[in-house]
Design a protein around this motif. Structure first.
Motif, PDB file in Angstrom:
ATOM      1  N   UNK A   1       7.019   2.604  -0.768  1.00 38.94           N
ATOM      2  CA  UNK A   1       6.388   1.351  -0.329  1.00 38.94           C
ATOM      3  C   UNK A   1       6.973   0.939   1.022  1.00 38.94           C
ATOM      4  N   UNK A   2       8.272   1.058   1.144  1.00 36.90           N
ATOM      5  CA  UNK A   2       8.957   0.674   2.381  1.00 36.90           C
ATOM      6  C   UNK A   2       8.494   1.442   3.605  1.00 36.90           C
ATOM      7  N   UNK A   3       8.150   2.716   3.434  1.00 36.74           N
ATOM      8  CA  UNK A   3       7.693   3.506   4.582  1.00 36.74           C
ATOM      9  C   UNK A   3       6.171   3.462   4.731  1.00 36.74           C
ATOM     10  N   UNK A   4       5.508   2.742   3.835  1.00 33.32           N
ATOM     11  CA  UNK A   4       4.061   2.571   3.943  1.00 33.32           C
ATOM     12  C   UNK A   4       3.230   3.653   3.289  1.00 33.32           C
ATOM     13  N   UNK A   5       3.864   4.542   2.532  1.00 32.96           N
ATOM     14  CA  UNK A   5       3.096   5.595   1.856  1.00 32.96           C
ATOM     15  C   UNK A   5       2.392   5.087   0.604  1.00 32.96           C
ATOM     16  N   UNK A   6       2.972   4.111  -0.063  1.00 32.61           N
ATOM     17  CA  UNK A   6       2.337   3.465  -1.220  1.00 32.61           C
ATOM     18  C   UNK A   6       2.212   1.978  -0.934  1.00 32.61           C
ATOM     19  N   UNK A   7       1.186   1.372  -1.500  1.00 30.83           N
ATOM     20  CA  UNK A   7       1.052  -0.075  -1.437  1.00 30.83           C
ATOM     21  C   UNK A   7       0.731  -0.605  -2.821  1.00 30.83           C
ATOM     22  N   UNK A   8       1.251  -1.786  -3.127  1.00 31.79           N
ATOM     23  CA  UNK A   8       0.977  -2.406  -4.421  1.00 31.79           C
ATOM     24  C   UNK A   8      -0.412  -3.019  -4.416  1.00 31.79           C
TER      25      UNK A   8
ATOM     26  N   UNK B   1      -7.585  -3.191 -14.129  1.00 29.39           N
ATOM     27  CA  UNK B   1      -8.858  -2.527 -13.831  1.00 29.39           C
ATOM     28  C   UNK B   1      -9.246  -2.824 -12.394  1.00 29.39           C
ATOM     29  N   UNK B   2      -8.535  -2.249 -11.450  1.00 26.03           N
ATOM     30  CA  UNK B   2      -8.820  -2.402 -10.025  1.00 26.03           C
ATOM     31  C   UNK B   2      -9.993  -1.530  -9.655  1.00 26.03           C
ATOM     32  N   UNK B   3     -10.729  -1.927  -8.635  1.00 24.23           N
ATOM     33  CA  UNK B   3     -11.844  -1.124  -8.144  1.00 24.23           C
ATOM     34  C   UNK B   3     -11.339   0.168  -7.548  1.00 24.23           C
ATOM     35  N   UNK B   4     -12.152   1.200  -7.633  1.00 23.02           N
ATOM     36  CA  UNK B   4     -11.845   2.474  -6.987  1.00 23.02           C
ATOM     37  C   UNK B   4     -12.214   2.460  -5.511  1.00 23.02           C
ATOM     38  N   UNK B   5     -12.924   1.450  -5.068  1.00 23.26           N
ATOM     39  CA  UNK B   5     -13.383   1.443  -3.691  1.00 23.26           C
ATOM     40  C   UNK B   5     -12.244   1.147  -2.750  1.00 23.26           C
TER      41      UNK B   5
ATOM     42  N   UNK C   1      -0.507   1.020  -7.817  1.00 25.98           N
ATOM     43  CA  UNK C   1      -0.115   1.440  -6.474  1.00 25.98           C
ATOM     44  C   UNK C   1      -1.190   2.355  -5.911  1.00 25.98           C
ATOM     45  N   UNK C   2      -1.438   2.233  -4.599  1.00 23.00           N
ATOM     46  CA  UNK C   2      -2.415   3.095  -3.942  1.00 23.00           C
ATOM     47  C   UNK C   2      -1.792   3.764  -2.727  1.00 23.00           C
ATOM     48  N   UNK C   3      -2.262   4.978  -2.476  1.00 20.47           N
ATOM     49  CA  UNK C   3      -1.919   5.664  -1.241  1.00 20.47           C
ATOM     50  C   UNK C   3      -2.937   5.205  -0.205  1.00 20.47           C
ATOM     51  N   UNK C   4      -2.489   4.662   0.930  1.00 19.73           N
ATOM     52  CA  UNK C   4      -3.436   4.203   1.943  1.00 19.73           C
ATOM     53  C   UNK C   4      -4.340   5.338   2.437  1.00 19.73           C
ATOM     54  N   UNK C   5      -5.541   4.962   2.827  1.00 16.59           N
ATOM     55  CA  UNK C   5      -6.538   5.914   3.317  1.00 16.59           C
ATOM     56  C   UNK C   5      -5.979   6.812   4.422  1.00 16.59           C
ATOM     57  N   UNK C   6      -5.135   6.265   5.264  1.00 15.98           N
ATOM     58  CA  UNK C   6      -4.552   6.985   6.396  1.00 15.98           C
ATOM     59  C   UNK C   6      -3.915   8.314   5.997  1.00 15.98           C
ATOM     60  N   UNK C   7      -3.284   8.376   4.824  1.00 12.74           N
ATOM     61  CA  UNK C   7      -2.534   9.561   4.412  1.00 12.74           C
ATOM     62  C   UNK C   7      -3.300  10.493   3.475  1.00 12.74           C
ATOM     63  N   UNK C   8      -4.422  10.059   2.991  1.00 18.79           N
ATOM     64  CA  UNK C   8      -5.115  10.821   1.945  1.00 18.79           C
ATOM     65  C   UNK C   8      -5.609  12.188   2.407  1.00 18.79           C
ATOM     66  N   UNK C   9      -6.243  12.277   3.551  1.00 17.64           N
ATOM     67  CA  UNK C   9      -6.802  13.572   3.965  1.00 17.64           C
ATOM     68  C   UNK C   9      -5.699  14.588   4.236  1.00 17.64           C
ATOM     69  N   UNK C  10      -4.572  14.156   4.776  1.00 18.35           N
ATOM     70  CA  UNK C  10      -3.465  15.069   5.058  1.00 18.35           C
ATOM     71  C   UNK C  10      -2.874  15.705   3.814  1.00 18.35           C
ATOM     72  N   UNK C  11      -3.000  15.035   2.689  1.00 17.44           N
ATOM     73  CA  UNK C  11      -2.481  15.549   1.418  1.00 17.44           C
ATOM     74  C   UNK C  11      -3.597  15.935   0.451  1.00 17.44           C
ATOM     75  N   UNK C  12      -4.823  15.878   0.917  1.00 24.23           N
ATOM     76  CA  UNK C  12      -6.002  16.165   0.091  1.00 24.23           C
ATOM     77  C   UNK C  12      -6.010  15.299  -1.179  1.00 24.23           C
ATOM     78  N   UNK C  13      -5.672  14.031  -0.997  1.00 17.24           N
ATOM     79  CA  UNK C  13      -5.677  13.066  -2.093  1.00 17.24           C
ATOM     80  C   UNK C  13      -7.087  12.511  -2.221  1.00 17.24           C
TER      81      UNK C  13
ATOM     82  N   UNK D   1      -4.746  12.060  -7.094  1.00 15.90           N
ATOM     83  CA  UNK D   1      -5.583  10.867  -6.974  1.00 15.90           C
ATOM     84  C   UNK D   1      -4.847   9.796  -6.169  1.00 15.90           C
ATOM     85  N   UNK D   2      -5.603   8.833  -5.653  1.00 18.90           N
ATOM     86  CA  UNK D   2      -5.053   7.819  -4.759  1.00 18.90           C
ATOM     87  C   UNK D   2      -4.382   6.651  -5.475  1.00 18.90           C
ATOM     88  N   UNK D   3      -4.797   6.337  -6.682  1.00 13.82           N
ATOM     89  CA  UNK D   3      -4.262   5.157  -7.357  1.00 13.82           C
ATOM     90  C   UNK D   3      -3.427   5.555  -8.568  1.00 13.82           C
TER      91      UNK D   3
END
Length: 90
Positions: free
Chosen positions: A47-54, A85-89, A59-71, A23-25
């Motif tokens: 976070x430093x390399x941009x794979x996770x963001x707070x 309770x952050x949004x899933x959107x 923490x979320x995996x940015x959209x950019x990386x999700x398809x490559x890892x099937x996240x 999952x992404x979050x």
């Protein structure tokens, strides 16, 4: 994904692969379970390399990386766990 993030992450490429098909979050509990006892050091690197963001206390995996890892979009934890309770959107 392979040519940039994985190639540039060196020893951390195996850690990034742990997120594959997940999952992404995430929150501290899911990251600790996934990355082990020294997860905070690994999270700061990711976070430093941009794979996770707070996002709040999560923490979320940015959209950019999700398809490559099937996240998949969504939380790797239950909202009832007492976390933000952050949004899933995205």
């Amino acid at each position: 994904m392979q040519d940039t993030l994985i190639a540039e992450s060196g020893d951390y490429s195996g850690i990034i692969e742990l997120f594959r098909d997940g999952k992404a979050e995430h929150n501290d509990a899911t990251l600790s379970a996934l990355l082990g006892e020294d997860y905070r050091i690994k999270v700061e690197y990711l976070i430093g390399i941009g794979f996770l963001e707070r996002v709040g206390s999560n923490y979320k995996i940015p959209q950019l990386y999700r398809s490559g890892l099937r996240v998949r979009q969504g939380k790797a934890f239950s909202v009832n766990d007492g976390q933000d309770e952050e949004d899933d959107e995205d």
